[in-house]
Scaffold this active site. Structure first.
Site, short mmCIF file in Angstrom:
data_model
loop_
_atom_site.label_atom_id
_atom_site.label_comp_id
_atom_site.label_asym_id
_atom_site.label_seq_id
_atom_site.Cartn_x
_atom_site.Cartn_y
_atom_site.Cartn_z
N TRP A 130 -3.96 -1.83 -2.73
CA TRP A 130 -4.22 -3.26 -2.99
C TRP A 130 -5.42 -3.35 -3.94
O TRP A 130 -6.45 -2.68 -3.70
CB TRP A 130 -4.52 -3.95 -1.66
CG TRP A 130 -4.83 -5.41 -1.75
CD1 TRP A 130 -4.19 -6.34 -2.51
CD2 TRP A 130 -5.84 -6.11 -1.01
NE1 TRP A 130 -4.75 -7.58 -2.29
CE2 TRP A 130 -5.75 -7.47 -1.38
CE3 TRP A 130 -6.80 -5.73 -0.07
CZ2 TRP A 130 -6.60 -8.44 -0.84
CZ3 TRP A 130 -7.63 -6.69 0.47
CH2 TRP A 130 -7.53 -8.03 0.08
N ASP A 211 -5.47 -0.76 7.65
CA ASP A 211 -5.36 -2.13 7.16
C ASP A 211 -3.99 -2.64 7.59
O ASP A 211 -2.96 -2.17 7.12
CB ASP A 211 -5.50 -2.14 5.62
CG ASP A 211 -5.49 -3.56 5.07
OD1 ASP A 211 -5.20 -4.49 5.84
OD2 ASP A 211 -5.75 -3.73 3.87
N LYS A 246 -0.29 -13.66 6.99
CA LYS A 246 1.14 -13.58 6.66
C LYS A 246 2.01 -13.83 7.89
O LYS A 246 2.94 -14.61 7.84
CB LYS A 246 1.50 -12.20 6.08
CG LYS A 246 0.44 -11.56 5.25
CD LYS A 246 0.31 -12.11 3.87
CE LYS A 246 -0.98 -11.58 3.27
NZ LYS A 246 -1.15 -11.73 1.88
C1 LMR Z 1 -1.84 -9.90 -1.96
O1 LMR Z 1 -1.97 -8.67 -2.07
O2 LMR Z 1 -1.24 -10.58 -2.80
C2 LMR Z 1 -2.43 -10.59 -0.77
O3 LMR Z 1 -3.02 -9.69 0.07
C3 LMR Z 1 -3.30 -11.74 -1.11
C4 LMR Z 1 -4.60 -11.34 -1.73
O4 LMR Z 1 -5.62 -11.83 -1.26
O5 LMR Z 1 -4.62 -10.57 -2.70
#
Ligand code: LMR
Length: 399
Positions: A130, A211, A246
């Protein structure tokens, strides 16, 4: 002083929503940020959440501060959902749970805690991960390393490379693992692979930070805990950051939790006192409303049953969109094999589209996706699938 500042780049995920909101193309599609859309393209409030909120408002008689770590009933509900109410981690009182503002808040509190108390520890992130993970730990002052995760050629987990890398992470470092629905790839280890990863953690002495932001969106509430539970051997230490953005649709209530598991109840008590200092110096104490909703739903059998049904519906819709996406791409004449998308789990799919193709889709078709080629499958609907797949077919066509 401020006049010397340059404009900073937009956030790679949330910045897309801002750009999408300004786009006037009537066909625009936002497949950027991980927000669930129903079949009509809306992000509705869950029915179970609405019912819980009505009850909470009805009996509310104060807006007094919560404790630094949040309401104890919320912590108990989070632990029962994560581990199961009878798990030894819970009954042995080895876990300390902090209500944090969203999963991001939990990850950041973990970073502050590690930086303050174990300043030599590094955090190892999957490659890719992420986009906000490295950002969070850089800002918390924790050194970031990476371990291999994804094999591009096969669109699959590169388990051998991952295991080898985790085998050389030193004792006392942190390894961040996505509990389920890996963001951005949508590819998770199998139960056997989780067992091997947990074995490596035990042998090497690094600390897992799980996570867990998509619980229930992969294969089900029970199945999605398999990775997390693999790390919960007697006496083992770990950290979990969980989120209700979510699986409860509580995005803007900022409701998540950081749970630290220690080897004994005494160590858990010490952890609790240390982390409370980090939180007090950050946001002081958490906001109440979202956690009150989650507690009400999880502790009431009728609401819980309704919520579980709503999670199932969400998961089934996402999976049916995966299948529809693969079929429609084929129908629109795309030769490349996209069948791997149907095997991925959770909101995201790593499409394999290049940065250039992503840019072209945004500029020419008002289709927004993350620069890495990550698609939020939960943003696909029967109404936008044809336009989406025709546009993708066009960017893939040799010029
Ligand atoms: C995402 O990866 O789109 C979500 O976890 C929202 C975010 O805050 O980035």
């Amino acid at each position: 002083m401020f006049e010397t500042l340059e404009v900073a780049p937009a956030d790679p995920i949330l910045g897309l929503t801002a750009a999408y909101n300004q786009d006037t193309n009537p066909d625009r599609i936002n497949l950027g940020v991980g927000v669930y859309k129903d079949g009509d393209g809306n992000t509705p409030v869950f029915n179970s959440v609405q019912r819980a909120e009505a009850r909470i408002l009805d009996r509310q008689n104060t807006k007094d501060y919560l404790p630094i770590s949040g309401a104890p009933e919320y912590a108990a509900a989070v632990q029962a959902l994560l581990f199961g109410p009878e798990h030894e981690v819970v009954t042995g009182k080895r876990a300390a749970t902090f209500h944090a503002p969203g999963g991001t808040g939990g990850l950041r509190v973990a970073g502050d805690f590690v930086h303050k108390l174990f300043p030599q520890a590094r955090i190892c992130l999957s490659e890719p991960t992420w986009a906000n993970h490295p950002n969070i730990y850089k800002h918390a002052g924790v050194a970031v390393e990476t371990y291999p995760y994804f094999r591009k050629e096969t669109n699959d987990l590169d388990f051998a490379a991952m295991r080898d890398a985790l085998n050389s992470v030193p004792e006392g470092d942190i390894v961040l693992l996505h509990g389920c629905c890996h963001n951005p790839t949508g590819i998770d280890p199998t139960p056997e692979q989780w067992a091997q990863i947990a074995e490596v953690a035990g042998a090497r002495g690094w600390i897992p930070l799980v996570d867990f932001a998509y619980h229930g969106l992969g294969d089900g509430l029970e199945q999605d805990r398999r990775g997390l539970l693999a790390f919960c051997r007697t006496g083992a230490e770990l950290m979990v950051s969980s989120s209700f953005s979510k699986n409860f649709g509580l995005y803007n209530e900022r409701v998540g939790a950081l749970t630290l598991v220690a080897s004994s109840p005494e160590a858990a008590g010490a952890l609790m006192s240390q982390v409370m200092i980090c939180i007090r110096a950050n946001y002081s104490n958490p906001p109440a409303h979202g956690a009150a909703i989650v507690t009400e739903v999880l502790n009431d059998s009728g609401l819980r049953q309704q919520w579980e049904g709503e999670v199932t519906e969400m998961r089934n819709r996402i999976n049916s969109m995966r299948a529809l996406f693969v079929d429609t791409l084929e129908r629109k004449g795309v030769r490349r094999d996209f069948s791997f998308i149907a095997r991925q789990r959770g909101m995201f799919s790593f499409s394999g589209l290049t940065g250039q193709q992503v840019d072209a889709l945004r500029e020419e078709n008002a289709i927004y996706m993350v620069g890495s080629g990550r698609i939020n499958v939960a943003g696909i609907t029967e109404a936008n699938i044809d336009y989406l797949c025709e546009s993708i077919a066009a960017v893939l066509r040799p010029s």
